[in-house]
Design an enzyme around this catalytic site. Structure first.
Site, short mmCIF file in Angstrom:
data_model
loop_
_atom_site.label_atom_id
_atom_site.label_comp_id
_atom_site.label_asym_id
_atom_site.label_seq_id
_atom_site.Cartn_x
_atom_site.Cartn_y
_atom_site.Cartn_z
N LYS A 149 0.82 -1.22 0.00
CA LYS A 149 0.00 0.00 0.00
C LYS A 149 0.85 1.27 0.00
O LYS A 149 0.33 2.38 -0.12
CB LYS A 149 -0.96 -0.02 1.19
CG LYS A 149 -2.03 -1.11 1.04
CD LYS A 149 -2.89 -1.26 2.28
CE LYS A 149 -3.98 -2.31 2.05
NZ LYS A 149 -3.45 -3.66 1.81
N THR A 213 -16.20 -5.83 -0.52
CA THR A 213 -16.34 -4.41 -0.87
C THR A 213 -16.66 -4.19 -2.35
O THR A 213 -17.40 -3.28 -2.70
CB THR A 213 -15.05 -3.63 -0.53
OG1 THR A 213 -13.95 -4.22 -1.22
CG2 THR A 213 -14.79 -3.64 0.97
#
Length: 356
Positions: A149, A213
């Site tokens: 990330k 999600t």
């Protein structure tokens, strides 16, 4: 079953190089990665293993699990924050630490997105406190646990971890013959705190729904032991300032993972093909700062290393004076709890980050 591949066998010489008969300190020793690091380190014959953790119960549990594994290895549980320079300095001096594995961090993307000052304070200021002290007291090796990330980050957590990498790269460039600083980037680890695996398991046990999600979200996964073995081996190959990338294999579609876990539980998902299934899957939408997919490389190229599953990245660095200026600005914004300023500063210093 979930990864669809076999784990990678480790190279024992690389595993032992920075650990055997040495004094080792692990920050975040009560976390999922930190505790697994400690479990593997203790079997590699260190002289002492220092557990550095700010959560009392997590430290207690880690100490209880570790202290009887290898009786002749001295284990020292230290309750402290990585933001306490005096305690950390005293620890390095008293225990003559050779190698540090820095796993302590705020890592949960939505939580750090809501609390930017706290994420920066813990991750950036904490890492600067540790690394600069390690350099001063001549620690041999300092290995940062980073994340995919940190690459072109769309969230505060990833941006803070990229700045941590820049700190270590800057320290190494400035002090080339001293502490070897390196960092290891990898993706998600199965069953770590906050990962989807324990969440899906809990949701299936409760009868659903299982929440995903986005149907196209993909992530790279490793088992915790496999990731930690590769972290230890990466640090052993460091010549200083290295950014290592772990080959995570093929990415896994999270929706497919959810369905596979339902099947592995002896149940069937409710979908278009099977309206009479057992467990419903609900699509909830991407969370703040979340990407459809993650990357491990910022630049164009990576080099092979002596380990087939570890690559080395060639990344842009920042001048040390710019990094120091950034640390001062972050410090001031954190003390004022100015979340807006924090995002402006991350946008200023982190290439690829954009404020939401």
């Amino acid at each position: 079953d979930i990864l669809g591949r076999d784990p990678v066998k480790p190279n024992m010489d690389l595993l032992q190089k920075n650990i055997k008969r040495k004094n080792i300190l692990v920050t975040g020793a009560g976390g999922s990665i930190g505790k697994e690091l400690c479990k593997q380190i203790i079997h590699l014959n260190p002289k002492k293993l220092i557990l550095y953790e700010n959560n009392e119960f997590a430290l207690y549990k880690a100490n209880m699990e570790l202290k009887d594994l290898i009786p002749y290895v001295e284990i020292v549980p230290l309750l402290s924050s990585i933001l306490d320079p005096v305690k950390f300095k005293n620890t390095l001096q008293h225990y003559h630490i050779h190698t540090i594995y820095h796993a302590a961090a705020y890592k949960h993307v939505p939580m750090v997105e809501i609390n930017p000052c706290d994420g920066v304070w813990n991750n950036i200021i904490g890492t600067y406190t540790l690394s600069s002290t390690a350099l001063k007291y001549k620690v041999d090796n300092f290995i940062l646990i980073s994340t995919d990330k940190a690459v072109r980050p769309t969230n505060v957590m990833g941006a803070t971890k990229r700045f941590c990498e820049l700190i270590l790269q800057g320290l190494n460039a400035k002090n080339i013959d001293s502490t070897k600083f390196s960092m290891v980037r990898f993706g998600n680890v199965l069953d770590s705190a906050g990962s989807v695996l324990p969440l899906f398991r809990k949701q299936i046990k409760e009868g659903g729904p299982v929440t995903v999600t986005h149907p196209e979200v993909i992530r790279y996964f490793m088992s915790i032991p496999e990731a930690v073995q590769l972290v230890i081996q990466s640090g052993s190959m460091s010549s200083g300032g290295d950014v290592f990338l772990l080959d995570m294999g093929e990415p896994v579609n999270i929706l497919s993972m959810a369905k596979k876990m339902i099947h592995l539980s002896g149940l069937t998902p409710i979908d278009e093909d099977n309206q009479n299934g057992d467990i419903k899957i609900t699509i909830t939408g991407l969370r703040p700062g979340e990407k459809l997919y993650e990357e491990l490389l910022i630049g164009e190229t990576s080099n092979e290393t002596k380990h087939p599953r570890i690559m080395q990245a060639n990344e842009e660095k920042l001048d040390w004076s710019i990094i120091l200026n950034g640390i001062e600005e972050f410090n001031e914004a954190c003390k004022n709890q100015d979340n807006g300023k924090i995002k402006i500063l991350l946008d200023k210093y982190i290439d690829g980050y954009s404020m939401n």
